[in-house]
Design an enzyme around this catalytic site. Structure first.
Site, PDB file in Angstrom:
ATOM      1  N   THR A 134       0.815  -1.211   0.000  1.00 16.40           N
ATOM      2  CA  THR A 134       0.000   0.000   0.000  1.00 16.40           C
ATOM      3  C   THR A 134       0.848   1.260   0.000  1.00 16.40           C
ATOM      4  O   THR A 134       0.633   2.174  -0.794  1.00 16.40           O
ATOM      5  CB  THR A 134      -0.931   0.005   1.227  1.00 16.40           C
ATOM      6  OG1 THR A 134      -1.839  -1.093   1.127  1.00 16.40           O
ATOM      7  CG2 THR A 134      -1.721   1.299   1.313  1.00 16.40           C
ATOM      8  N   HIS A 552      17.637  28.663  15.466  1.00 16.52           N
ATOM      9  CA  HIS A 552      16.909  29.881  15.140  1.00 16.52           C
ATOM     10  C   HIS A 552      17.232  30.351  13.725  1.00 16.52           C
ATOM     11  O   HIS A 552      18.383  30.289  13.305  1.00 16.52           O
ATOM     12  CB  HIS A 552      17.275  30.977  16.151  1.00 16.52           C
ATOM     13  CG  HIS A 552      16.468  32.212  16.028  1.00 16.52           C
ATOM     14  ND1 HIS A 552      15.132  32.264  16.401  1.00 16.52           N
ATOM     15  CD2 HIS A 552      16.776  33.455  15.572  1.00 16.52           C
ATOM     16  CE1 HIS A 552      14.674  33.479  16.173  1.00 16.52           C
ATOM     17  NE2 HIS A 552      15.652  34.228  15.676  1.00 16.52           N
TER      18      HIS A 552
END
Length: 577
Positions: A134, A552
């Site tokens: 699948t 960051h």
């Protein structure tokens, strides 16, 4: 020679070993005995024997533990396997999906003689596919590619002009010095479908080559149990034969549950959408499962008119707050939700499909996609012939440590009752089971704290408990929820993106500071959540996350700055950079 033949009958490495020394383990200390009955296990030549001795002399390692401190030891029932058996294979695997293929190669690596029996029955709409199961053919892979097509189209419409891409002096002057979203780009369904299917066919071929290189026999046959050691096989021409085995592993996965209403056969499923030979046009997605919402999301993202019919709630089994935010985002994307209805009738009206709903309303669609759940693909396995019972509600097989009620018949992946329907789960479970069966391991599969991502337009990554589950398990007085809304930096230049927000929350045990669940809505959810999955598996505490220096500027960093609890009532919107 007798020893070599005895071991070699069930071991490809032993059969191919032709040099001296030829080492094996025996059940007797009598050095003069080399009878077939005394042979336990083939070791190998000089280097293999030295490796075996080193491992044998090492002190035993401490057993692996789960995040709650329990040892993950699988207590298996003896299944009667003997290296000197006379069956065709040590291990026969039913199903060539991700779990079955991984288990087969792991078992072969450990010296087992293995065959994979795989035969794809066409969907009710006639769709067929190749080796890989699948995920590769009608699941994760084509879904992610089509989801990416939707993201690219969204980038073109909402982001590119605001980053200066494709902007001309004339357009800037016409918009009084401002940039505007692009109009929707044209899209070719045929080109997308063709390229996706070409990629999948390449994977199908690689899997067959990989099995051959790993010395796993591939049998493109449909199988049905005759007894606990025999499978009857049928090929595509109807020729019947039998295959025998010492052990069998059922890894046939599941198939979409059909729409149970008048005219339900007019609907397609996720087995069909990725190879659909026509433009989907106006689409009705029936169901509120992650499959339905993912399909609705990418279809809308490439410009289709999409409606979702919802019987009760979105994303049952997932965090309710996150599911609600996903629904709101999808509505903002232009997806229509028909709530608290189910189709009661489908009928062909010219080239369209007229759908009548349970509230008496009706509409016409080009395509109706049913995604109301999945059932185990067990109806034609002949399990009644061997006494393996299935759950009548979902046709799945119950098992303990992947071992069914018939000790030499095992089950892994989506077809196992209670198993998360996730490709990596089937792969890990299959490998772990093969190591227990042929490698001397006793390590159980740990089904707790497994990451997953829902690839809706607003992606959702999660691991551990939902908020409701944590409160039900530990009590509301023992649970703290830290949460935050934020605007991903990459959305900040687009006025239309700026109205959308990301979201994250950590569900924490008040008494121990242990993180019970993490949830994230925003870009790249799978990439964000994968690392936190490792932390959760190691039993991280909330302080471990907040004391981690963030990267960051990223959206994953938002977890490290969580500080506002729900019970405080404070505004959870992020501020600053």
């Amino acid at each position: 020679e007798r020893v070599g033949n005895t071991v070699g009958g069930g071991n490809l490495r032993a059969s191919a070993h032709s040099s001296s020394p030829f080492c094996w383990t025996s059940n007797t200390a009598d050095q003069s005995s080399n009878s077939a009955d005394s042979v336990l296990e083939f070791i190998g030549g000089c280097d293999d024997a030295l490796d075996w001795c080193r491992k044998f002399a090492q002190p035993p390692a401490a057993p692996s533990t789960s995040t709650d401190g329990e040892a993950n030891i699988a207590e298996m029932v003896p299944d009667g396997h003997s290296p000197s058996h006379s069956y065709d294979y040590d291990l026969l695997i039913l199903g060539g999906g991700s779990g079955g293929l991984a288990a087969s190669k792991e078992a072969a690596k450990l010296g087992a003689k293995v065959a994979v029996l795989d035969y794809v029955k066409p969907s009710p709409a006639g769709s067929k596919w190749g080796l890989g199961g699948t995920c590769v053919n009608v699941g994760c892979i084509p879904k992610k590619l089509m989801h990416n097509a939707a993201l690219l189209n969204g980038n073109y419409v909402h982001d590119q002009p605001h980053y200066g891409i494709g902007v001309t002096p004339e357009s800037i002057e016409a918009n009084y010095g401002m940039t505007q979203d692009n109009t929707a780009a044209t899209h070719s369904w045929d080109m997308l479908k063709q390229n996706v299917q070409n990629h999948i066919r390449g994977l199908n071929f690689k899997y067959r080559v990989d099995l051959r290189e790993k010395e796993v026999t591939y049998l493109n046959l449909l199988g049905k149990f005759v007894d606990k050691n025999t499978i009857e096989t049928v090929d595509k021409k109807g020729n019947v034969d039998t295959v025998t085995f010492s052990r069998c592993m059922i890894a046939v996965g599941g198939r979409p549950t059909p729409l149970n209403c008048e005219g339900g056969e007019l609907a397609i499923s996720s087995d069909d959408i990725f190879s659909l030979d026509r433009d989907p046009g106006k689409v009705l997605c029936v169901g509120a499962s992650y499959i339905s919402l993912e399909c609705a999301g990418f279809l809308r993202g490439i410009g289709k008119d999409v409606t979702v019919a919802v019987r009760s709630i979105l994303l049952r089994g997932f965090d309710r707050e996150c599911a609600k935010l996903i629904g709101e985002h999808m509505k903002d994307e232009g997806i229509v939700f028909r709530e608290e209805v189910v189709p009661t009738k489908l009928e062909k009206v010219g080239e369209k499909i007229k759908v009548t709903f349970s509230n008496g309303e009706s509409d016409e669609y080009d395509t109706v996609l049913a995604a109301i759940g999945r059932s185990g693909d067990t109806s034609k396995l002949g399990l009644e012939n061997v006494g393996v019972a299935v759950n009548p509600k979902n046709s799945k097989i119950s098992a303990k440590f992947e071992q069914t009620s018939v000790p030499n018949i095992y089950v892994i992946g989506d077809v196992m009752d209670g198993c998360p329907e996730l490709t990596p789960v089937a792969i890990h479970a299959g490998k772990a089971l093969s190591r227990r069966l042929f490698g001397g391991s006793n390590q159980a599969m740990d089904y707790r704290n497994i990451c997953t991502t829902v690839f809706t337009p607003l992606e959702y990554g999660t691991v551990g408990y939902s908020e409701d589950e944590a409160i039900a398990e530990f009590g509301e007085e023992s649970v703290t929820v830290y949460h935050k809304y934020f605007i991903p930096l990459e959305w900040s230049l687009s006025p239309s993106r700026g109205s959308h927000q990301g979201f994250c929350k950590a569900i924490v045990n008040k008494h121990t500071d242990k993180v019970l669940g993490l949830h994230y809505l925003g870009p790249n959810a799978g990439e964000v959540m994968q690392g936190f999955g490792t932390a959760m598996k190691l039993g991280c505490k909330f302080e471990d996350i907040t004391e981690t220096v963030g990267i960051h500027p990223t959206t994953a960093e938002e977890f490290t700055t969580l500080s506002i609890t729900k019970e405080s009532g404070e505004d959870a919107a992020a501020s600053g950079c």
